[in-house]
Design a protein around this motif. Structure first.
Motif, PDB file in Angstrom:
ATOM      1  N   GLN A  53      20.395 -11.761  33.069  1.00  0.00           N
ATOM      2  CA  GLN A  53      19.503 -12.331  32.065  1.00  0.00           C
ATOM      3  C   GLN A  53      20.197 -13.497  31.384  1.00  0.00           C
ATOM      4  OE1 GLN A  53      18.738  -8.432  29.926  1.00  0.00           O
ATOM      5  NE2 GLN A  53      16.681  -9.315  29.805  1.00  0.00           N
ATOM      6  N   VAL A  54      19.499 -14.097  30.430  1.00  0.00           N
ATOM      7  CA  VAL A  54      20.087 -15.102  29.556  1.00  0.00           C
ATOM      8  C   VAL A  54      20.046 -14.578  28.137  1.00  0.00           C
ATOM      9  CG1 VAL A  54      19.948 -17.458  28.679  1.00  0.00           C
ATOM     10  CG2 VAL A  54      19.297 -16.979  31.043  1.00  0.00           C
ATOM     11  N   GLN A  55      21.200 -14.565  27.473  1.00  0.00           N
ATOM     12  CA  GLN A  55      21.201 -14.289  26.036  1.00  0.00           C
ATOM     13  C   GLN A  55      20.892 -15.609  25.343  1.00  0.00           C
ATOM     14  OE1 GLN A  55      24.649 -13.884  23.276  1.00  0.00           O
ATOM     15  NE2 GLN A  55      24.172 -11.705  23.383  1.00  0.00           N
ATOM     16  N   MET A  56      19.742 -15.677  24.689  1.00  0.00           N
ATOM     17  CA  MET A  56      19.160 -16.958  24.303  1.00  0.00           C
ATOM     18  C   MET A  56      19.707 -17.475  22.993  1.00  0.00           C
ATOM     19  SD  MET A  56      15.312 -16.413  25.694  1.00  0.00           S
ATOM     20  CE  MET A  56      15.032 -16.022  27.425  1.00  0.00           C
ATOM     21  N   ARG A  57      20.936 -17.928  23.013  1.00  0.00           N
ATOM     22  CA  ARG A  57      21.544 -18.548  21.846  1.00  0.00           C
ATOM     23  C   ARG A  57      21.063 -19.986  21.739  1.00  0.00           C
ATOM     24  NH1 ARG A  57      27.608 -16.366  20.811  1.00  0.00           N
ATOM     25  NH2 ARG A  57      27.285 -14.201  21.388  1.00  0.00           N
ATOM     26  N   GLY A  58      20.038 -20.201  20.929  1.00  0.00           N
ATOM     27  CA  GLY A  58      19.482 -21.533  20.806  1.00  0.00           C
ATOM     28  C   GLY A  58      18.474 -21.849  21.888  1.00  0.00           C
ATOM     29  N   ASN A  73      18.295 -12.379  13.238  1.00  0.00           N
ATOM     30  CA  ASN A  73      18.100 -12.300  14.673  1.00  0.00           C
ATOM     31  C   ASN A  73      17.148 -13.406  15.080  1.00  0.00           C
ATOM     32  OD1 ASN A  73      19.710 -10.155  15.465  1.00  0.00           O
ATOM     33  ND2 ASN A  73      18.156  -8.623  14.994  1.00  0.00           N
ATOM     34  N   GLY A  74      17.411 -14.043  16.206  1.00  0.00           N
ATOM     35  CA  GLY A  74      16.557 -15.130  16.671  1.00  0.00           C
ATOM     36  C   GLY A  74      15.881 -14.780  17.972  1.00  0.00           C
ATOM     37  N   LEU A  75      14.584 -15.068  18.091  1.00  0.00           N
ATOM     38  CA  LEU A  75      13.831 -14.751  19.289  1.00  0.00           C
ATOM     39  C   LEU A  75      13.175 -15.998  19.862  1.00  0.00           C
ATOM     40  CD1 LEU A  75      13.341 -12.080  17.185  1.00  0.00           C
ATOM     41  CD2 LEU A  75      12.480 -11.233  19.373  1.00  0.00           C
ATOM     42  N   SER A  76      13.057 -16.004  21.209  1.00  0.00           N
ATOM     43  CA  SER A  76      12.459 -17.128  21.919  1.00  0.00           C
ATOM     44  C   SER A  76      11.200 -16.676  22.637  1.00  0.00           C
ATOM     45  CB  SER A  76      13.447 -17.705  22.947  1.00  0.00           C
ATOM     46  OG  SER A  76      14.598 -18.218  22.322  1.00  0.00           O
ATOM     47  N   LEU A  77      10.159 -17.493  22.558  1.00  0.00           N
ATOM     48  CA  LEU A  77       8.918 -17.203  23.261  1.00  0.00           C
ATOM     49  C   LEU A  77       9.064 -17.466  24.753  1.00  0.00           C
ATOM     50  CD1 LEU A  77       6.438 -18.834  20.737  1.00  0.00           C
ATOM     51  CD2 LEU A  77       6.442 -16.409  21.379  1.00  0.00           C
ATOM     52  N   GLY A  78       8.334 -16.677  25.561  1.00  0.00           N
ATOM     53  CA  GLY A  78       8.325 -16.872  26.997  1.00  0.00           C
ATOM     54  C   GLY A  78       7.467 -18.068  27.402  1.00  0.00           C
ATOM     55  N   GLU A  79       7.697 -18.546  28.619  1.00  0.00           N
ATOM     56  CA  GLU A  79       6.976 -19.706  29.132  1.00  0.00           C
ATOM     57  C   GLU A  79       5.521 -19.340  29.445  1.00  0.00           C
ATOM     58  OE1 GLU A  79       7.847 -22.880  29.546  1.00  0.00           O
ATOM     59  OE2 GLU A  79       9.833 -22.548  28.689  1.00  0.00           O
ATOM     60  N   SER A  80       4.606 -20.177  28.996  1.00  0.00           N
ATOM     61  CA  SER A  80       3.184 -19.979  29.295  1.00  0.00           C
ATOM     62  C   SER A  80       2.882 -20.455  30.716  1.00  0.00           C
ATOM     63  CB  SER A  80       2.338 -20.734  28.281  1.00  0.00           C
ATOM     64  OG  SER A  80       2.661 -22.116  28.314  1.00  0.00           O
ATOM     65  N   ARG A  81       1.624 -20.345  31.098  1.00  0.00           N
ATOM     66  CA  ARG A  81       1.230 -20.745  32.460  1.00  0.00           C
ATOM     67  C   ARG A  81       1.635 -22.189  32.741  1.00  0.00           C
ATOM     68  NH1 ARG A  81      -4.003 -20.650  32.003  1.00  0.00           N
ATOM     69  NH2 ARG A  81      -4.321 -18.454  32.575  1.00  0.00           N
ATOM     70  N   SER A 137      25.025  -8.997  14.891  1.00  0.00           N
ATOM     71  CA  SER A 137      26.057  -8.055  15.322  1.00  0.00           C
ATOM     72  C   SER A 137      25.739  -6.630  14.886  1.00  0.00           C
ATOM     73  CB  SER A 137      27.408  -8.484  14.741  1.00  0.00           C
ATOM     74  OG  SER A 137      27.346  -8.471  13.331  1.00  0.00           O
ATOM     75  N   ALA A 138      26.639  -5.722  15.257  1.00  0.00           N
ATOM     76  CA  ALA A 138      26.343  -4.295  15.130  1.00  0.00           C
ATOM     77  C   ALA A 138      26.266  -3.802  13.693  1.00  0.00           C
ATOM     78  CB  ALA A 138      27.389  -3.488  15.882  1.00  0.00           C
ATOM     79  N   ASP A 139      26.698  -4.612  12.717  1.00  0.00           N
ATOM     80  CA  ASP A 139      26.508  -4.174  11.334  1.00  0.00           C
ATOM     81  C   ASP A 139      25.546  -5.095  10.595  1.00  0.00           C
ATOM     82  OD1 ASP A 139      29.176  -5.675   9.390  1.00  0.00           O
ATOM     83  OD2 ASP A 139      27.986  -6.485  11.016  1.00  0.00           O
ATOM     84  N   GLY A 140      24.857  -5.930  11.373  1.00  0.00           N
ATOM     85  CA  GLY A 140      23.908  -6.848  10.751  1.00  0.00           C
ATOM     86  C   GLY A 140      24.544  -8.047  10.110  1.00  0.00           C
ATOM     87  N   ALA A 141      25.816  -8.314  10.420  1.00  0.00           N
ATOM     88  CA  ALA A 141      26.494  -9.430   9.768  1.00  0.00           C
ATOM     89  C   ALA A 141      26.682 -10.627  10.676  1.00  0.00           C
ATOM     90  CB  ALA A 141      27.870  -8.977   9.244  1.00  0.00           C
ATOM     91  N   GLY A 142      26.203 -10.554  11.907  1.00  0.00           N
ATOM     92  CA  GLY A 142      26.217 -11.718  12.776  1.00  0.00           C
ATOM     93  C   GLY A 142      25.001 -12.564  12.483  1.00  0.00           C
ATOM     94  N   THR A 143      24.885 -13.690  13.144  1.00  0.00           N
ATOM     95  CA  THR A 143      23.746 -14.559  12.866  1.00  0.00           C
ATOM     96  C   THR A 143      23.412 -15.431  14.046  1.00  0.00           C
ATOM     97  OG1 THR A 143      22.930 -16.341  11.492  1.00  0.00           O
ATOM     98  CG2 THR A 143      25.290 -16.239  11.783  1.00  0.00           C
ATOM     99  N   SER A 144      22.137 -15.635  14.273  1.00  0.00           N
ATOM    100  CA  SER A 144      21.677 -16.603  15.257  1.00  0.00           C
ATOM    101  C   SER A 144      21.255 -17.894  14.582  1.00  0.00           C
ATOM    102  CB  SER A 144      20.490 -16.032  16.026  1.00  0.00           C
ATOM    103  OG  SER A 144      19.438 -15.768  15.128  1.00  0.00           O
ATOM    104  N   ALA A 145      21.210 -17.920  13.298  1.00  0.00           N
ATOM    105  CA  ALA A 145      20.815 -19.111  12.542  1.00  0.00           C
ATOM    106  C   ALA A 145      21.600 -19.110  11.238  1.00  0.00           C
ATOM    107  CB  ALA A 145      19.315 -19.103  12.288  1.00  0.00           C
ATOM    108  N   SER A 146      22.900 -19.405  11.344  1.00  0.00           N
ATOM    109  CA  SER A 146      23.803 -19.159  10.230  1.00  0.00           C
ATOM    110  C   SER A 146      23.425 -19.929   8.976  1.00  0.00           C
ATOM    111  CB  SER A 146      25.234 -19.517  10.646  1.00  0.00           C
ATOM    112  OG  SER A 146      25.309 -20.871  11.047  1.00  0.00           O
ATOM    113  N   VAL A 147      22.814 -21.100   9.151  1.00  0.00           N
ATOM    114  CA  VAL A 147      22.437 -21.868   7.969  1.00  0.00           C
ATOM    115  C   VAL A 147      21.322 -21.186   7.188  1.00  0.00           C
ATOM    116  CG1 VAL A 147      23.155 -24.071   8.938  1.00  0.00           C
ATOM    117  CG2 VAL A 147      20.849 -23.230   9.358  1.00  0.00           C
ATOM    118  N   LEU A 148      20.649 -20.234   7.797  1.00  0.00           N
ATOM    119  CA  LEU A 148      19.552 -19.543   7.131  1.00  0.00           C
ATOM    120  C   LEU A 148      19.947 -18.157   6.658  1.00  0.00           C
ATOM    121  CD1 LEU A 148      16.708 -20.493   9.618  1.00  0.00           C
ATOM    122  CD2 LEU A 148      17.400 -21.672   7.541  1.00  0.00           C
ATOM    123  N   GLY A 149      21.165 -17.778   6.872  1.00  0.00           N
ATOM    124  CA  GLY A 149      21.596 -16.430   6.535  1.00  0.00           C
ATOM    125  C   GLY A 149      21.619 -15.545   7.765  1.00  0.00           C
ATOM    126  N   VAL A 150      21.848 -14.263   7.545  1.00  0.00           N
ATOM    127  CA  VAL A 150      21.971 -13.312   8.643  1.00  0.00           C
ATOM    128  C   VAL A 150      20.609 -13.094   9.283  1.00  0.00           C
ATOM    129  CG1 VAL A 150      22.642 -10.974   9.260  1.00  0.00           C
ATOM    130  CG2 VAL A 150      23.924 -12.225   7.518  1.00  0.00           C
TER     131      VAL A 150
END
Length: 732
Positions: A98-103, A714-722, A699-712
């Motif tokens: 898979q791809v871990q979608m960092r950004g 989780n970041g999610l990416s939408l799947g490709e449409s048709r 991260s496992a205690d909720g202290a990691g970040t995918s958008a550090s400028v916004l605070g702690v």
């Protein structure tokens, strides 16, 4: 044949400071390109998965059937037929990857068996180390081969993700093609692939360019590729290879990352992950948000086979990846799908990666006491340098909207970063030894051992409150062993079973503490236990394995320090198949079941919970059908399923599972233009399924970040449409 392998050979190898891994086979004339032609009956998957050779590294030249690892390959024919242009599109054909979608998918980290890869250590181009977190153009490669699981004893220290091996297109005799492609909405591309092979020299050149809106109205997707490979053949036993490439990948206007705040290991209780929407809807991203990626690569290597019993190979590569990521993040603000949109003038992560690497390898074959040894020694390594901005970019709120009613906002006053400074340098040197011992016709033993030296020098990252540049300090200078052992049993010719144990060193992580200082951890270890079986029945291959992998996890704990705070333990079952079901129907695919759990994390409520972003079931099946009694028409169908993924450590919310269908048709004619004309038409996500494709977990205690400028968060990416794709290729 009996040969004494002297200790002096190892000493000679150790004198070389060249670094990284590669090889193709023991004999130069035996170098295998794991690919086939473009005849209509040659789908790229009909030849199966087990008869292919391992393409690069210390295992190179060995048949996949005979190796005690799960290894799968996708060829250029399959990529051409399915419209694959980048790794993020190719990875779905590997059920364990898979791809871990960092950004996003393009700069995300590759992963297998539920573990994410590192920036350097798991990805190789022609056996040289390569940057994983940048765009990778598949048009310049013959194949992508993935080896799942721990491989530190074969390649040097790395995350327990295995190896992603890209093999460049190499010179062949008098083969030229030109192609044009189109993808909805209005995206056009043109490419040329030209190759000649003479008595003493050969070349392969690939040039490609594309531009235009892709799916999203007023978006822009621009690519520029130039790749050249030159080979020189001074003698029948000696080959010199040089290669250079430049790739530019620019995107604007595509859907941004959706972020949800995390508190105490769970999505904040006033927030809810909304239902996914069509990712081509304008306003989910912004016209000024996107990324500009540039990758420059140059390499040189030699291959020398002085006799049937000896083979030598070595080389050097330099790669630079520049990444200007001016992202758009949509921060979810309630349970109704409302969000605030932020635009960043540039990511706070590294802007530039420099990666010189090299290797030297020797292979021989000898007998002792009735046992045959195929023995390899390899010295390899790299210098990995990260650069960041000293004048930091800024992040600005652009506006507010709802995921079901997104809006385009005026460009906010976000400033681009400038003035690069060297953040860190990592030196890795490694020596690996592999002994493939044939005991008799049924049993063999594979033993591997590597010793690695890692030196990390870094400085505290410049922050908005501490603008001064601080001196570089040596964080650690460590060495350690990685080792693996496998017993292979072949009851009959086309069947093999194996048991493998591996203990692998990996580079310690680094992170920013609560007080703004940086912690760099010393290397730590992962362990793997695996039992597998492979078989070829008629013209179809089967490969399966049961595995258990454990590794430390590091994050910023409640004490404000970045450190190892527990373990991730993944147990699972893999099944992969490929080849001909009938004379006209071929298949490639399988499934992976993973039970991924936290063990003894700092956040006690997460103990035994499922790890963020790891689906329990991932499956992909690609079918290719040639219409009987024709040499012109074929159809393909691909079915992909991913189960739900938890998006917080306490498993309170999850993404829905999704099932996506892709269909394709191709027509080949030798009477239209040139030697052969191939027309292809593909529709990906035929039923326009809306889904969350993946995430960048906290991260496992909720202290990691995918958008550090916004605070702690989780970041999610939408799947490709048709998406509709049309291409025409002419060989001449």
């Amino acid at each position: 044949m009996r040969v004494k392998f002297s200790v002096a050979t190892c000493a000679v190898l150790a004198l070389f400071t060249a670094q990284a891994n590669a090889a193709d086979t023991v004999k130069l004339e035996g170098v295998e390109i794991n690919s086939v032609g473009d005849n209509i009956s040659e789908s790229g998957i009909s030849e199966g998965i087990l008869a292919k050779n391992v393409q690069n590294g210390i295992l190179a030249g060995k048949k996949v059937l005979d190796t005690p690892y799960q290894i799968s390959t996708i060829t250029k024919e399959t990529m051409n037929h399915q419209g694959v242009t980048g790794f993020e599109e190719a990875v779905k054909y590997f059920p364990s990857a898979q791809v871990q979608m960092r950004g996003g998918t393009t700069v995300g980290r590759p992963q297998t068996r539920g573990f994410e890869g590192s920036v350097v250590g798991n990805v190789f181009w022609d056996g040289f180390y390569a940057i994983s977190t940048t765009a990778i153009p598949m048009a310049m490669f013959e194949s992508l081969q993935i080896q799942n699981g721990l491989a530190g004893s074969l390649y040097g220290p790395q995350n327990p993700v295995g190896v992603f091996n890209y093999t460049r297109k190499r010179p062949v005799d008098n083969e030229h093609s030109i192609w044009a492609d189109y993808a909805s909405r209005e995206h056009f591309g043109v490419g040329v692939d030209s190759s000649m092979k003479f008595d003493k020299v050969g070349y392969r050149a690939v040039v490609y360019g594309s531009d235009g809106a892709k799916q999203v109205k007023d978006s822009n997707y621009q690519r520029r590729l130039a790749s050249i490979t030159l080979e020189f053949y001074p003698t029948e036993s000696l080959t010199f290879e040089t290669a250079a490439s430049y790739y530019e990948h620019n995107t604007h206007g595509f859907a941004g990352l959706f972020a949800l705040y995390v508190k105490d290991g769970m999505i904040r209780n006033d927030l809810k992950l909304p239902d996914p929407v069509d990712n081509k809807t304008p306003g989910l991203g912004q016209p000024y948000g996107g990324m500009n990626l540039k990758t420059t690569t140059a390499s040189a290597k030699f291959k020398y086979a002085p006799s049937e019993d000896w083979y030598f190979e070595g080389g050097y590569q330099f790669q630079r990846a520049d990444r200007h990521i001016h992202s758009v993040v949509n921060r979810i603000t309630d349970k109704n799908g409302n969000y605030d949109t932020y635009h960043s003038g540039g990511a706070t992560a590294a802007y530039r990666f420099d990666l010189p690497s090299g290797y030297l390898k020797a292979v021989t074959d000898f007998d002792t006491w009735g046992l045959n040894h195929n023995f390899s020694v390899q010295a390899n390594g790299y210098r990995y340098v990260q650069y960041r901005y000293s004048n930091l970019s800024t992040t600005t709120k652009a506006g507010s909207a709802n995921i079901n009613d997104p809006k385009i906002f005026p460009h906010p006053n976000s400033k681009k970063g400038s003035n690069l400074y060297k953040l860190s340098t990592t030196d890795m040197k490694n020596i690996s030894v592999l002994d493939d011992i044939t005991i008799n016709d049924n049993f063999s033993l594979l033993l591997s051992l590597s010793n690695s030296w890692i030196k990390e020098r870094t400085r505290p990252a410049i922050t908005a409150t501490q603008r001064q540049l601080k001196p570089i300090v040596t964080k650690y200078d460590e060495s350690g062993l990685s080792y693996g052992a496998s017993l292979v049993y072949k009851p009959v010719e086309n069947v093999s079973t194996y048991i493998t144990f591996a203990d692998s060193l990996q580079q310690g992580g680094s992170g920013t503490n609560a007080d703004g200082t940086t912690s760099v951890l010393k290397p730590y270890r992962s362990k793997q236990y695996e039992i597998g079986a492979k078989a070829r029945i008629n013209e179809i291959d089967f490969s399966t394995a049961v595995f258990r992998i454990q590794r430390p996890i590091a994050y910023v704990g409640s004490n404000g320090r970045y450190d190892v705070q527990g373990e991730q333990v993944n147990t699972g079952f893999e099944f992969m198949s490929g080849g001909k079901i009938t004379s006209n129907l071929s298949v490639l695919g399988g499934f992976t079941l993973i039970n991924s759990k936290f063990k003894d994390p700092l956040l006690k409520g997460a103990n035994g919970k499922v790890v963020n972003g790891v689906p329990k079931l991932n499956s992909n099946l690609l079918f290719d059908y040639v219409v009987p009694n024709t040499e012109k028409l074929a159809f393909s169908a691909n079915f992909h399923y991913t189960s739900k993924m938890y998006i917080d450590d306490l498993n309170t919310q999850a993404t829905p599972s999704f099932f996506v269908t892709d269909l394709g048709v191709r027509y080949v004619s030798r009477a239209m233009l040139g030697k052969q004309t191939t027309l292809r038409f593909n529709v990906n996500n035929v039923f326009n399924k809306k889904y969350w494709a993946g995430m960048y977990p906290a991260s496992a205690d909720g202290a990691g970040t995918s958008a550090s400028v916004l605070g702690v968060a989780n970041g999610l990416s939408l799947g490709e449409s048709r998406m509709f794709m049309l291409s025409a290729e002419v060989k001449f």
